[in-house]
Design an enzyme around this catalytic site. Structure first.
Site, PDB file in Angstrom:
ATOM      1  N   GLU A   1       2.683  40.078  -9.343  1.00  0.00           N
ATOM      2  CA  GLU A   1       3.257  38.713  -9.322  1.00  0.00           C
ATOM      3  C   GLU A   1       2.776  37.506 -10.434  1.00  0.00           C
ATOM      4  O   GLU A   1       1.504  37.564 -10.857  1.00  0.00           O
ATOM      5  CB  GLU A   1       2.764  37.841  -8.079  1.00  0.00           C
ATOM      6  CG  GLU A   1       3.159  36.337  -7.783  1.00  0.00           C
ATOM      7  CD  GLU A   1       2.403  35.677  -6.847  1.00  0.00           C
ATOM      8  OE1 GLU A   1       2.441  34.364  -7.129  1.00  0.00           O
ATOM      9  OE2 GLU A   1       1.962  36.164  -5.774  1.00  0.00           O
TER      10      GLU A   1
ATOM     11  N   CYS B   1       1.144  29.394  -7.310  1.00  0.00           N
ATOM     12  CA  CYS B   1       2.224  30.054  -8.118  1.00  0.00           C
ATOM     13  C   CYS B   1       3.831  29.524  -7.551  1.00  0.00           C
ATOM     14  O   CYS B   1       4.526  29.715  -8.093  1.00  0.00           O
ATOM     15  CB  CYS B   1       2.357  31.559  -7.824  1.00  0.00           C
ATOM     16  SG  CYS B   1       1.700  31.842  -5.900  1.00  0.00           S
TER      17      CYS B   1
END
Length: 523
Positions: free
Chosen positions: A264, A301
């Site tokens: 990620e 994020c």
């Protein structure tokens, strides 16, 4: 690169000087002042080799045994008490309430995977019974998912607990039956060692092989690259920068046996202000947006780094309301000096763009991040790829579009994202329907009338998306679906019942859900 130090392996920490010590009880671990070292290549090899040696034993444990192991890890983490929270506060600058919530999330996701193991559907057992009278005859075919092997996990900087030593990657890999070799993040070494000792205690408490878990400490790229290149490692879980993730992908792809990297990496998480909603409640949307942007100093994020709306008075009012809402937010300490420096450079680069107007920009103090809010036109955004880059921290860019068609054109040009948010009322449904097909191709999670910060740990959650949001858009790193990253299918053809794994035998001794001749049931 040859380095020296220590690797915490199973129940034993093997030091560079040959000394060793056993895992300790939670009270002793809490009192311990961590002593940090750099692992060397031999110790990385030792950790990976032990993980490989432990794999067949660990994967053969029952679902109940692994579920109990995950719950034991959670109990050991909770037993660390305030010492863990205080250490994490000192190392990360995050407040107590945030870290206590993150600890709860860490323990709860361990429990979630324990529940999944006991329920049994993760095996995806399928049976196609033999059809000997058919032309041509069909053999007896039975399929299940099995663990891939030892997994390298890289702890994240922005979640010292929930995406770190015992976080989602570790929990899902261990649930699958994969030993974990974990590279600690240098931003919270003491927190990492305390949690690692909790995992070590659980390994010993449950009578598992020492190689089921290892902690590697140190700085620099060499440790991670050596770890990913080791032949025992069969998959990688990573949360971090785009440059770090792609570097590990390159190492994994260059191996004689390439392996998957579930990284990620980068996302700006667009928010769409559709016309009816913007006109009716632009001020309240602006308040929610500002709160989401500055939450945790923007170090999520899923931070809303891009906002799109139709140019006009309603968008002007939104911009003004958001600017006013951001003004009282003082600069706050970021996770590391490196993250703060990178954030300040990103803000300066945006402010320096000739096509960008600065709406709000707090004082950028050393080691801290202050909110920054900018505005540009759709034409400028489409023409300048630098405006698409993530600025990790409390910064966002507002893009003024001519109409929803221009919003869609921008969406077509976006890279893969973790999330997209639609602020809409019923009168905006037609516009939303025009955007949804593109969004489905671009993102992993589509929200309505909320904000992307905050990721529920549940069975239906998707925390992933097309590259560069993640390395593999077919995966999620949050929720029970995360276990699938570390499993692969095996088919058994015409094997005798005595040779079949229990989940595929006729009498279904595990009493799990299976798909038999196309029908789902427990028969």
């Amino acid at each position: 690169m040859i380095i020296t130090g220590e690797a915490l392996i199973g129940g034993v920490a093997v030091k560079g000087n040959g000394g060793s010590f056993k895992a300790m009880n939670p009270a002793d671990a809490a009192a311990m002042e961590p002593d940090f070292h750099m692992v060397d290549v031999a110790q990385i090899d030792q950790a990976c080799s032990l993980a490989g040696a432990a794999f067949d034993t660990f994967r053969a444990t029952s679902d109940e045994a692994r579920a109990s192991f995950l719950e034991a890890i959670g109990a050991q983490i909770m037993a660390l008490g305030d010492t863990l929270i205080e250490r994490a506060m000192a190392e990360s600058g995050l407040p107590r309430a945030r870290l206590e919530g993150e600890r709860g999330r860490t323990v709860n996701q361990l429990k979630l995977f324990a529940d999944l193991l006991r329920e049994g559907s993760w095996r995806d057992a399928r049976i196609d019974t033999a059809l000997p009278e058919r032309t041509p005859p069909r053999p007896d075919l039975r399929m299940r998912l099995i663990p891939v092997g030892p997994v390298a996990v890289f702890a994240a900087s922005n979640f010292p607990l929930a995406f770190s030593v015992a976080g989602g990657d570790t929990a899902s890999a261990l649930a699958a039956g994969c030993p974990v070799v974990l590279k600690a993040h240098s931003g919270h070494p003491g927190t990492s060692e305390l949690v690692a000792r909790a995992v070590v205690n659980a390994v010993e408490q449950c009578g598992l092989p020492a190689g089921v878990f290892a902690l590697l400490t140190g700085t620099g790229n060499g440790i991670g690259q050596t770890l990913v290149a080791h032949p025992a490692i069969q998959a990688v879980g990573f949360t971090g920068s785009r440059s770090g993730g792609t570097a590990l992908m390159a190492v994994a792809a260059a191996r004689p046996q390439p392996i998957p990297v579930y990284a990620e990496m980068s996302s700006i998480n667009p928010v769409y202000l559709l016309p009816q909603a913007l006109a009716a409640r632009g001020d309240s949307i602006a308040q929610g947006f500002a709160a989401s942007l500055v939450m945790g100093v923007g170090q999520f994020c899923t931070n809303p780094g891009l906002v799109l709306g139709i140019d006009g008075p309603d968008l002007d009012r939104f911009a003004q309301a958001a600017t006013v809402a951001l003004q009282p937010t003082a600069p706050a300490t970021m996770l590391t000096a490196g993250i703060a420096g990178s954030y300040q450079r990103g803000v300066a680069n945006l402010a320096a763009q000739g096509c960008v107007t600065t709406l709000a920009k707090g004082e950028q103090l050393e080691g801290k991040g202050a909110p920054a809010f900018f505005k540009t036109s759709a034409a400028s955004f489409l023409g300048e790829h630098a405006l698409h880059e993530e600025v990790f921290g409390p910064a966002s860019l507002l893009v003024a579009c001519k109409d929803v068609a221009e919003m869609r054109a921008i969406t077509e040009k976006l890279e893969g994202q973790l999330t997209a948010t639609l602020q809409l009322d019923e009168g905006d449904y037609a516009d939303a329907q025009a955007l949804l097909p593109v969004l489905e191709r671009k993102v992993g999670r589509i929200l309505a009338n909320g904000f992307p910060t905050g990721v529920e740990v549940s069975t239906a959650m998707v925390h992933g998306g097309p590259f560069p949001a993640t390395a593999d858009g077919r995966s999620t790193s949050v929720g029970t679906g995360a276990i699938n990253r570390f499993l692969r299918p095996v088919c058994y053809q015409n094997l005798a019942q005595a040779l079949l794994p229990e989940e595929l035998r006729e009498d279904n001794p595990l009493a799990i859900w299976r798909r038999r001749d196309g029908a789902l049931g427990k028969a």
